[in-house]
Design a protein around this motif. Sequence first.
Motif, short mmCIF file in Angstrom:
data_model
loop_
_atom_site.label_atom_id
_atom_site.label_comp_id
_atom_site.label_asym_id
_atom_site.label_seq_id
_atom_site.Cartn_x
_atom_site.Cartn_y
_atom_site.Cartn_z
N THR A 289 75.47 -31.86 57.45
CA THR A 289 76.59 -30.77 57.83
C THR A 289 76.81 -29.86 56.32
N VAL A 290 77.12 -28.85 56.44
CA VAL A 290 77.41 -27.83 55.41
C VAL A 290 79.08 -27.79 55.59
N VAL A 291 79.66 -28.03 54.32
CA VAL A 291 81.18 -27.74 54.13
C VAL A 291 81.42 -26.86 53.28
N THR A 292 82.01 -25.51 54.00
CA THR A 292 82.08 -24.39 53.40
C THR A 292 83.54 -24.03 53.19
N THR A 293 83.95 -22.87 52.48
CA THR A 293 85.49 -22.66 52.34
C THR A 293 86.30 -22.28 53.30
N MET A 294 86.44 -21.15 53.92
CA MET A 294 87.12 -20.45 54.68
C MET A 294 86.67 -20.50 56.25
N GLU A 295 87.55 -20.64 57.11
CA GLU A 295 87.36 -20.74 58.61
C GLU A 295 86.56 -19.40 58.81
N ARG A 296 86.81 -18.20 58.38
CA ARG A 296 86.14 -17.18 58.60
C ARG A 296 84.62 -17.02 58.34
N SER A 297 84.33 -17.92 57.28
CA SER A 297 83.06 -17.88 57.02
C SER A 297 82.18 -18.93 57.91
N ARG A 298 82.94 -19.81 58.89
CA ARG A 298 82.16 -20.91 59.48
C ARG A 298 81.10 -20.15 60.34
N LEU A 299 81.47 -19.15 61.17
CA LEU A 299 80.48 -18.61 62.35
C LEU A 299 79.45 -17.96 61.50
N PRO A 300 79.54 -17.17 60.57
CA PRO A 300 78.34 -16.60 60.02
C PRO A 300 77.60 -17.58 59.39
N LEU A 301 78.12 -18.68 58.76
CA LEU A 301 77.21 -19.73 58.41
C LEU A 301 76.21 -20.36 59.57
N GLU A 302 76.92 -20.57 60.75
CA GLU A 302 76.44 -21.35 61.73
C GLU A 302 75.10 -20.02 62.14
N HIS A 303 75.29 -18.91 62.23
CA HIS A 303 74.41 -17.96 62.58
C HIS A 303 73.09 -18.00 61.56
N LEU A 304 73.49 -18.46 60.20
CA LEU A 304 72.32 -18.33 59.37
C LEU A 304 71.71 -19.75 59.78
N VAL A 305 72.33 -20.93 59.72
CA VAL A 305 71.70 -22.31 60.20
C VAL A 305 71.00 -22.22 61.26
N HIS A 306 71.44 -21.45 62.34
CA HIS A 306 70.49 -21.06 63.68
C HIS A 306 69.22 -20.26 63.20
N ARG A 307 69.51 -19.45 62.51
CA ARG A 307 68.28 -18.50 62.07
C ARG A 307 67.11 -19.20 61.40
N TYR A 308 67.80 -20.39 60.51
CA TYR A 308 66.95 -21.01 59.58
C TYR A 308 66.33 -22.24 60.35
N GLY A 309 66.55 -22.32 61.83
CA GLY A 309 65.88 -23.36 62.66
C GLY A 309 66.65 -24.75 62.77
N MET A 310 67.63 -24.73 62.03
CA MET A 310 68.49 -26.11 62.00
C MET A 310 69.71 -26.30 62.69
N SER A 311 69.91 -25.57 63.88
CA SER A 311 71.17 -25.66 64.50
C SER A 311 71.10 -26.99 65.21
#
Lengths: 248, 248, 248, 248, 248, 248
Positions: free
Chosen positions: B112-134
């Motif tokens: 699990t990635v633990v990030t700072t702001m809620e507004r960054s959660r979905l952008p990071l989910e997109h990155l994780v998906h793009r990196y094949g790890m969703s």
Amino acid sequence: MRILIINPNTTASMTATIADSARRVAGRETEIVAVTSSMGPVSIEGYYDEVFAIPGLLKEIAAGEKEGIDAVVIACFDDTGLDAARALADVPVIGICEAAVSATAFIAQKFTVVTTMERSRLPLEHLVHRYGMSSRCKVRAADIPVLSLEDPNSNARDRLRSEIALALKEDRAEAIVLGCAGMADLTAELRLEFGVPVVDGVAAAVKQAESLVTLGLSTAKRGAYATPILKPYRGMLEVFEPGRLSSS
Amino acid sequence: MRILIINPNTTASMTATIADSARRVAGRETEIVAVTSSMGPVSIEGYYDEVFAIPGLLKEIAAGEKEGIDAVVIACFDDTGLDAARALADVPVIGICEAAVSATAFIAQKFTVVTTMERSRLPLEHLVHRYGMSSRCKVRAADIPVLSLEDPNSNARDRLRSEIALALKEDRAEAIVLGCAGMADLTAELRLEFGVPVVDGVAAAVKQAESLVTLGLSTAKRGAYATPILKPYRGMLEVFEPGRLSSS
Amino acid sequence: MRILIINPNTTASMTATIADSARRVAGRETEIVAVTSSMGPVSIEGYYDEVFAIPGLLKEIAAGEKEGIDAVVIACFDDTGLDAARALADVPVIGICEAAVSATAFIAQKFTVVTTMERSRLPLEHLVHRYGMSSRCKVRAADIPVLSLEDPNSNARDRLRSEIALALKEDRAEAIVLGCAGMADLTAELRLEFGVPVVDGVAAAVKQAESLVTLGLSTAKRGAYATPILKPYRGMLEVFEPGRLSSS
Amino acid sequence: MRILIINPNTTASMTATIADSARRVAGRETEIVAVTSSMGPVSIEGYYDEVFAIPGLLKEIAAGEKEGIDAVVIACFDDTGLDAARALADVPVIGICEAAVSATAFIAQKFTVVTTMERSRLPLEHLVHRYGMSSRCKVRAADIPVLSLEDPNSNARDRLRSEIALALKEDRAEAIVLGCAGMADLTAELRLEFGVPVVDGVAAAVKQAESLVTLGLSTAKRGAYATPILKPYRGMLEVFEPGRLSSS
Amino acid sequence: MRILIINPNTTASMTATIADSARRVAGRETEIVAVTSSMGPVSIEGYYDEVFAIPGLLKEIAAGEKEGIDAVVIACFDDTGLDAARALADVPVIGICEAAVSATAFIAQKFTVVTTMERSRLPLEHLVHRYGMSSRCKVRAADIPVLSLEDPNSNARDRLRSEIALALKEDRAEAIVLGCAGMADLTAELRLEFGVPVVDGVAAAVKQAESLVTLGLSTAKRGAYATPILKPYRGMLEVFEPGRLSSS
Amino acid sequence: MRILIINPNTTASMTATIADSARRVAGRETEIVAVTSSMGPVSIEGYYDEVFAIPGLLKEIAAGEKEGIDAVVIACFDDTGLDAARALADVPVIGICEAAVSATAFIAQKFTVVTTMERSRLPLEHLVHRYGMSSRCKVRAADIPVLSLEDPNSNARDRLRSEIALALKEDRAEAIVLGCAGMADLTAELRLEFGVPVVDGVAAAVKQAESLVTLGLSTAKRGAYATPILKPYRGMLEVFEPGRLSSS
């Protein structure tokens, strides 16, 4: 209803093509306000150009909102800056790729986007995937520079035709999406020539924008599209500091 | 070997934290060159800030390449401007999210990635998906502003701990990825406290950069990362015209 | 730092090729300990061979851990026994397919693995899928037996070249991954010949192993990689009983 | 028709449970030949045990084929050695997880596998994904050692019941798959107790085996299941050299 | 055991072919009851025909359940009305596409369905996706009308053979699934001719039906297959009102 | 422009609600022709009802096309008969689920459909998946019969509110889609109450229909939506024989 259509590249002649396409389909009570970005590249071909097209785009959106526009259309097929624009604006923001792909999904099970440059093919594939259509929609590049579409002496339109023919044969595409705002004026003749639905993203986006406005729907602000937080920006981009751009 | 680490926000104190983390893991023959972007937001929280962090980032990359750096690390967890940077640079470019997620995949099946702001959660989910790890990696936000991590009076670090505890329990995470460059100095103590691997993206990216340089590998230029095409840029961003930036 | 590289097939000449590739990229302070498995098939071509390569591999890992090695590389491109090895070992374990694919993802959006035998193609496709790269990475087989790569009279290297050429054309691959440890010595000349990044998994895995060791990261033991439970094993495999192997 | 059912762990009492379940559903003209593997772990809990259960399994398959069996069932829910077995055997080979999941898909849209140990949960999730059912089938572990199912004094069966109840409520499972061959004798009473379909993989696999034999279908040998290539095997595993095992 | 096989098109000669195929594989104690639907199209080619084949199918199911049949097979490869049939019936219901694809998955990693008309290709692709096999199974159309399979003067069977040859070569199919109930009588000769497993859905479905009955498994009624709610139906379809159909 | 909106259940009072919603958003020059199906169930709850709603729907489409309507909206949230309707009609056909989900995707990254009955939840999940939105859109059922929405004494609307509240909290939905045509009149008050975008499929479909008509786009006839083939239909459904329905 006033819809702001922004050409995020800085080539005014392409804005004219875009505005024509938009006005052809706009409702009687819709006013199309078409603007050319005042900063950035003369055409958007790949990831690097895209970055420098976004500030000018956001500036036009902020200016438009101050003047009371009801919706924004971003008239570049890589949906330049769409996420940042949705965070900035209170009115709905429509990308022409998203609008074209979404509209085509109502009339065809399998379809193909034909775009300009090879270097734009993978970015568009990512968009198509994000819009949920990767199992239904392929992307092809005709290998033509964006501005060659405006050059009567180039063979760009012939190459576009050849690529469409390949899409119909090899992809078994049932419909074609034109993958560049600069192709908007070709829609009618390509439909006639190939006998299949041909979709122009500019026109699709105008109708999508009108629809959302009439439905009273705009960007949800609960998630990643929450309004940007006020904070200092440094250097030459200070003018884009959240809050400052809108009030400038 | 010289690795350029760019903090794409304009807060120099965060650059210090980043540089410390980088130097702790760099090889003996690696020189870490850490710079703070000279333009843009003081922290990157969401899509809008991201846009204005990219020009300053690209400027530092161009400057670094002129001085002969061997690789670039972008030290913001949303991998700000990664695609444009790869198109611009001849040397390899590493994002800290991509590096962290990629490294963790070698030591855990679910994390699990633990990030700072809620507004960054979905952008990071997109990155994780793009990196094949969703299917293997979830993203959580501790709901803490980025700069609060540097404020000794804030409860940011406690909220981070609470969110990590939830990730271990509810996600059955086997390892934790710290989802902000500003958390790099917490890695050691969180490992001790939670008894699971805790991954800092800055450190992971430095090792990834060293690896690619030693392997003689750099960005493939056949596809969407082809070098930007020479063309006029207009307005305040003219300085970023392809070719001009590097030679300025 | 000592990295144990195990050739899980029983052909010592291939171990020499592997060790050369590893030493070419290893850090100055890294000692490469290359061993050939003492039991099992002389080459690993498909699912059946793979089974009988794993016990010998695990025996070397247990022996290595007793001697204090810091990381393990499994030098067969089907990542033979990777899951069992991660459960057994306390130190990080790296498969060369996983390392190659992971490294290539930092430098190319689309790439192709070229392996030896058709019967290995689908197993590698499964690996690529598991590593999250199935939308970016294709797998091709040049239809050459593994050991023919060492035979100066075979046409194996020509067939490999032909398949790489097809990958560049038909897959629009931006980079090539060599899908067999026995191809490691060809990396440099193939890069020169084709002008694209060519990735050798052995070298990539060595750097990945060094990175994890320096980062202080090893396999998470909370999930499916928990240390094997003590229990009786029967018959000729009793020696592999958990606990007994390590202490033998 | 003779179906060989192999318990790949070395606990004969579990084979008895398996054989009972198989005989309860076998057709009148089917002979069930149930054997216990002669080498390897007494129970299969996780990746490491799995490795050492496969040689004994393959030995029984080779012996069975020499005696003219018509199909093979592998009676461990992690489908131990299924790929190698399919490469080795000419007759069809069925894993009980694959059979259970496949049968349940005909009677329910959403269902849950309840298995024994947490360390087996992720390996089963991988199998379910591979069998195409990851969007329909969840996997839960009741956290009970495999052999505790045979211990009248353990609370294993109660924990199994609790986990089934959770699956029905939280997963909205419409049917339950018992995720261990050692649970086969519980099927009838759990159906009665919970009022939903409860599927035992051993029984499902027997019927699947009978079906394939009657349909005249066996493993395709064109791809990754091609018969293993003749080649030398070294060390204690020489007896498993392709060709030699079958003729021994 | 009595299995009701319904040909949902209204062509009785095709029912004869279907019944032959079913009886060839049915167990000694299985009675095959083959019926032709009394209403709807003479062949099912595409979405529109499918709609009008379902009422007649459901009528036969209701009649069959009153007479005590133990399972239902829907003998059209688009699995016509499968969901509604499962909601209506208390006994298990099997579609021949689902049965064929499911059986083939036990003997091949990659395979191809060869169906009749192009307009059925995408609907079958949707089914294959729903059954979890889209990464393993392709669909091809031989471009032959369904009823031409029964016409000795048509070239339908030659076109079918050509398409199978293409599947083996281009798709690297390891096995072939015949994508129309009307092809059932060709199975044996196509196996001989092409030397790969050839799967007939009718036969596969009969064995699947027998298996579920013996296993004591039928459709779970907790979810979307709950028995239809009693309510008024209007107009010519009143006879299909839930409850009324079964008691008529 | 004339848009035919068909309520495919046979409850006229629901048609009134639908027509109101449609007229509220229709353009000035759009005439809404709202009809109630003359045959089939009084409400559509699950797979069985759906089958018997389609013939009446198609009859209205054929009648509408004879009278020159320009587009069709199917006003049931399970998009009843959408594929057959697209094959039959020359004009564009819009389902309200597809339209609602498609419109919401322009204003929210994550959203939730709240529908009526649990038995409709999985069918809607299948639709959402087909429309490419399964990673962004969840489906919940409030467990209320469709017609209870019209009953002032039922607690249906309270249960709907409770489920929306759960969607906002547990799913982190940014917007809500009302999953039944009978909820259309609640849109305005739910927006006010919950402060998030609430989307009514009827209204969304009307705008989508107007858009496609203005864009000159209709269903592609090259693939699975090709016009039904002329052939005999038997029994009570003969009237639906292709060609005959339109000319009756």
